[in-house]
Enzyme design. Sequence first.
Site, PDB file in Angstrom:
ATOM      1  CG  LEU A 136      20.835  -3.281  -7.997  1.00  0.00           C
ATOM      2  CD1 LEU A 136      20.470  -2.090  -7.143  1.00  0.00           C
ATOM      3  CD2 LEU A 136      21.691  -4.247  -7.240  1.00  0.00           C
ATOM      4  CG  HIS A 137      21.602  -3.156 -14.161  1.00  0.00           C
ATOM      5  ND1 HIS A 137      20.233  -3.033 -14.049  1.00  0.00           N
ATOM      6  CD2 HIS A 137      21.979  -2.258 -15.100  1.00  0.00           C
ATOM      7  CE1 HIS A 137      19.798  -2.109 -14.886  1.00  0.00           C
ATOM      8  NE2 HIS A 137      20.844  -1.612 -15.534  1.00  0.00           N
ATOM      9  CD  GLN A 138      28.289  -0.721  -8.741  1.00  0.00           C
ATOM     10  OE1 GLN A 138      27.727   0.087  -8.013  1.00  0.00           O
ATOM     11  NE2 GLN A 138      29.315  -1.450  -8.359  1.00  0.00           N
TER      12      GLN A 138
END
Length: 176
Positions: A136-138
């Site tokens: 996950l990464h924003q």
Amino acid sequence: MHDQAGAGSPDNFQRLWTPHRMAYIKGENKPTGNGPDDGCPFDAIPKMSDEDGLIVARGETVYAVLNLYPYNSGHLMVVPYRHVSDYDELVPAELVELGEFTQKSLRALRKASGAQGFNVGMNLGHVAGAGIAAHLHQHVVPRWGGDTNFMPVVAQTKVLPQLLRDTRQLLADAWD
């Protein structure tokens, strides 16, 4: 212009060559599986120096890093250290710090570059467009009035006015 054998037909176009993008197109250094030991760059980056890993800031549960293949100068990602693939897998401390680092990213980008707007979000899963779906990464992408032009549409080329190392230093200096 002059004819050059094997180079195609002469025309009036200038070329902006971006061979460094071929690594992204070919998927070089892309994880081979879903586990943390499958070559995930988001697991490797925190082991590097801030300069080598393009890390802007480190927290207890997340870090902010420049995107190696940015949409715009200053394109950051907020990444949990823990290898999780979905937003609903984050624990409360990760959720809070991810939100705090997103706010700090916005502030630092406004301070360092005068960003006028932002695209902020996540692509969860390959079908949603995640380049690295296993971790996950924003994304935090700064925007400015007039920052779009014909280059991405016509030439499939993004013109970036600043080197990543210079951008990293500006944002690290502007971080709260």
